[in-house]
Design a protein around this motif. Sequence first.
Motif, PDB file in Angstrom:
ATOM      1  N   GLY A 114      -2.237  10.484   9.703  1.00  0.00           N
ATOM      2  CA  GLY A 114      -1.842   9.120   9.387  1.00  0.00           C
ATOM      3  C   GLY A 114      -1.240   9.047   8.107  1.00  0.00           C
ATOM      4  O   GLY A 114      -0.784   8.052   7.498  1.00  0.00           O
ATOM      5  N   LYS A 115      -0.899  10.145   7.424  1.00  0.00           N
ATOM      6  CA  LYS A 115      -0.269   9.975   6.056  1.00  0.00           C
ATOM      7  C   LYS A 115       0.876   9.122   5.850  1.00  0.00           C
ATOM      8  O   LYS A 115       1.072   8.238   5.376  1.00  0.00           O
ATOM      9  N   GLY A 116       1.775   9.523   7.021  1.00  0.00           N
ATOM     10  CA  GLY A 116       3.389   8.797   6.914  1.00  0.00           C
ATOM     11  C   GLY A 116       3.238   7.499   7.336  1.00  0.00           C
ATOM     12  O   GLY A 116       3.817   6.821   6.628  1.00  0.00           O
ATOM     13  N   THR A 117       2.159   7.314   8.095  1.00  0.00           N
ATOM     14  CA  THR A 117       2.223   5.898   8.922  1.00  0.00           C
ATOM     15  C   THR A 117       1.648   4.844   7.659  1.00  0.00           C
ATOM     16  O   THR A 117       2.306   3.763   7.404  1.00  0.00           O
ATOM     17  N   LEU A 118       0.677   5.361   7.126  1.00  0.00           N
ATOM     18  CA  LEU A 118      -0.037   4.476   6.082  1.00  0.00           C
ATOM     19  C   LEU A 118       0.695   4.299   4.703  1.00  0.00           C
ATOM     20  O   LEU A 118       0.732   3.194   4.252  1.00  0.00           O
ATOM     21  N   SER A 119       1.470   5.643   4.450  1.00  0.00           N
ATOM     22  CA  SER A 119       2.364   5.398   3.428  1.00  0.00           C
ATOM     23  C   SER A 119       3.414   4.431   3.400  1.00  0.00           C
ATOM     24  O   SER A 119       4.028   3.772   2.675  1.00  0.00           O
ATOM     25  N   THR A 120       3.986   4.735   4.690  1.00  0.00           N
ATOM     26  CA  THR A 120       5.141   3.732   5.046  1.00  0.00           C
ATOM     27  C   THR A 120       4.709   2.501   4.837  1.00  0.00           C
ATOM     28  O   THR A 120       5.560   1.470   4.223  1.00  0.00           O
ATOM     29  N   LEU A 121       3.497   2.122   5.415  1.00  0.00           N
ATOM     30  CA  LEU A 121       3.169   0.668   5.404  1.00  0.00           C
ATOM     31  C   LEU A 121       2.851   0.235   3.959  1.00  0.00           C
ATOM     32  O   LEU A 121       3.538  -0.842   3.324  1.00  0.00           O
ATOM     33  N   LEU A 122       2.461   0.965   2.845  1.00  0.00           N
ATOM     34  CA  LEU A 122       2.083   0.708   1.577  1.00  0.00           C
ATOM     35  C   LEU A 122       3.451   0.564   0.892  1.00  0.00           C
ATOM     36  O   LEU A 122       3.647  -0.320   0.027  1.00  0.00           O
ATOM     37  N   ALA A 123       4.501   1.250   1.298  1.00  0.00           N
ATOM     38  CA  ALA A 123       5.820   1.098   0.835  1.00  0.00           C
ATOM     39  C   ALA A 123       6.589  -0.062   1.080  1.00  0.00           C
ATOM     40  O   ALA A 123       6.993  -0.728   0.358  1.00  0.00           O
ATOM     41  N   GLU A 124       6.283  -0.363   2.143  1.00  0.00           N
ATOM     42  CA  GLU A 124       6.855  -1.653   2.811  1.00  0.00           C
ATOM     43  C   GLU A 124       6.332  -2.728   2.270  1.00  0.00           C
ATOM     44  O   GLU A 124       6.806  -3.722   1.917  1.00  0.00           O
ATOM     45  N   ARG A 125       5.041  -2.739   1.944  1.00  0.00           N
ATOM     46  CA  ARG A 125       4.196  -4.014   1.734  1.00  0.00           C
ATOM     47  C   ARG A 125       3.909  -4.051   0.082  1.00  0.00           C
ATOM     48  O   ARG A 125       3.393  -5.238  -0.193  1.00  0.00           O
ATOM     49  N   ASP A 126       3.623  -3.166  -0.563  1.00  0.00           N
ATOM     50  CA  ASP A 126       3.152  -2.830  -1.600  1.00  0.00           C
ATOM     51  C   ASP A 126       3.882  -2.444  -2.871  1.00  0.00           C
ATOM     52  O   ASP A 126       3.291  -2.149  -3.846  1.00  0.00           O
ATOM     53  N   GLY A 127       5.116  -2.168  -2.682  1.00  0.00           N
ATOM     54  CA  GLY A 127       6.127  -1.792  -3.707  1.00  0.00           C
ATOM     55  C   GLY A 127       5.783  -0.224  -4.050  1.00  0.00           C
ATOM     56  O   GLY A 127       6.365   0.302  -5.017  1.00  0.00           O
ATOM     57  N   TYR A 128       5.196   0.663  -3.277  1.00  0.00           N
ATOM     58  CA  TYR A 128       4.933   2.171  -3.702  1.00  0.00           C
ATOM     59  C   TYR A 128       6.408   2.540  -3.190  1.00  0.00           C
ATOM     60  O   TYR A 128       6.947   2.256  -1.965  1.00  0.00           O
ATOM     61  N   ILE A 129       6.577   3.634  -3.766  1.00  0.00           N
ATOM     62  CA  ILE A 129       7.783   4.684  -3.159  1.00  0.00           C
ATOM     63  C   ILE A 129       7.302   5.673  -2.353  1.00  0.00           C
ATOM     64  O   ILE A 129       6.448   6.495  -2.984  1.00  0.00           O
ATOM     65  N   HIS A 130       7.438   5.953  -1.286  1.00  0.00           N
ATOM     66  CA  HIS A 130       7.036   6.814  -0.418  1.00  0.00           C
ATOM     67  C   HIS A 130       7.751   8.309  -0.145  1.00  0.00           C
ATOM     68  O   HIS A 130       9.041   7.922   0.182  1.00  0.00           O
ATOM     69  N   LEU A 131       7.191   9.210  -0.759  1.00  0.00           N
ATOM     70  CA  LEU A 131       8.042  10.479  -0.721  1.00  0.00           C
ATOM     71  C   LEU A 131       7.225  11.420   0.216  1.00  0.00           C
ATOM     72  O   LEU A 131       6.210  12.037  -0.231  1.00  0.00           O
TER      73      LEU A 131
END
Length: 288
Positions: A114-131
Amino acid sequence: MIPEVLKRAQPLEIEGRSFGVTCVSKEKLYISFRKVLRVLCVLMVLGFSQANETKLENMTKILPKGETQMGLPNCQEGINSDSQKVRCANNTELDGNTDIKANATFVLGGPGSGKGTLSTLLAERDGYIHLSVGDLLREEQESSSEESELIKEYIKEGKLVPVEIPCRLLLKAMQQNGMSNKFLIDGFPRNQENLDGWVQYISKHTNLVQVVYLDVSKEVMLERVLKRGENSGRTDDNPQTFEKRYNVFKEQTMKIIDYFKSKNMVFQISTYGSVEKNYLKLKKGLVV
Ligand SMILES: Nc1ncnc2c1ncn2[C@@H]1O[C@H](COP(=O)(O)OP(=O)(O)OP(=O)(O)O)[C@@H](O)[C@H]1O
Ligand SMILES: O=c1ccn([C@@H]2O[C@H](COP(=O)(O)O)[C@@H](O)[C@H]2O)c(=O)[nH]1
């Protein structure tokens, strides 16, 4: 025939300068090279024989552990010296010398955890840059770069590419996004070589704040990966490659997670529940 000295040399010092050298296969060497190593590459292609090994041995010196190849680092201490400059195969210099340090969180877990799925959500909602290093590699494999074939082969086989490649792609992506950001680094570092690469090339540009470990059973991972494979087009979403990737995770990545556990840097969640539930758990536990 690959000379023994190159097989075990990582990193290597030639004429007083340091180079990372990684053996790809019996036939090929991937070398993060400057001019001198380009010459060595040519020698290899021309069939550099064992007879030449002594000469090469005279030219080179294997660096003692600790000089540039670190053991597991204390990441909070920022080990690198500013004098280290590394040029990668595409001639990108991995030394931005910026004063601003990015906040980095590693997101680790097995394939399909679930790394990609959860990181994508955090990027969309919480201002993280997901690499996602996997995504960066998949992008690179579609390019016309000299490494694209190699990356393709490694991903299909579920193997980890030589560390200079993900480090170069990661640092470039971080710099493109702005070093003042907070980054979720998904799927890296996956083994000791990756971690050494991080320390050597990237750590001086970052504050490593936390390591997230997404834990779920092998059976659930496999189920998710196979489901994803129905339309992902990924060459590694199949039972055979999954098995290899799972082994890399168990045998190599878990050691890295355990190391960070010993430093109290790991936030672990199980990802059995719904994506939304996992997102909320994860968000709560993030330090930045
Ligand atoms: N909590 C969950 N419940 C159900 N399905 C999930 C959950 N988390 C992720 N998935 C699904 O499982 C698949 C794999 O998830 P994801 O791509 O996020 O894993 P990953 O850890 O990034 O995998 P990889 O390392 O193989 O790229 C995706 O199709 C995703 O939709
Ligand atoms: O640091 C890394 C990260 C990934 N790889 C290769 O890419 C695939 C897919 O990665 P995901 O992050 O799971 O999408 C992985 O199996 C490796 O082959 C890598 O070499 N190094």
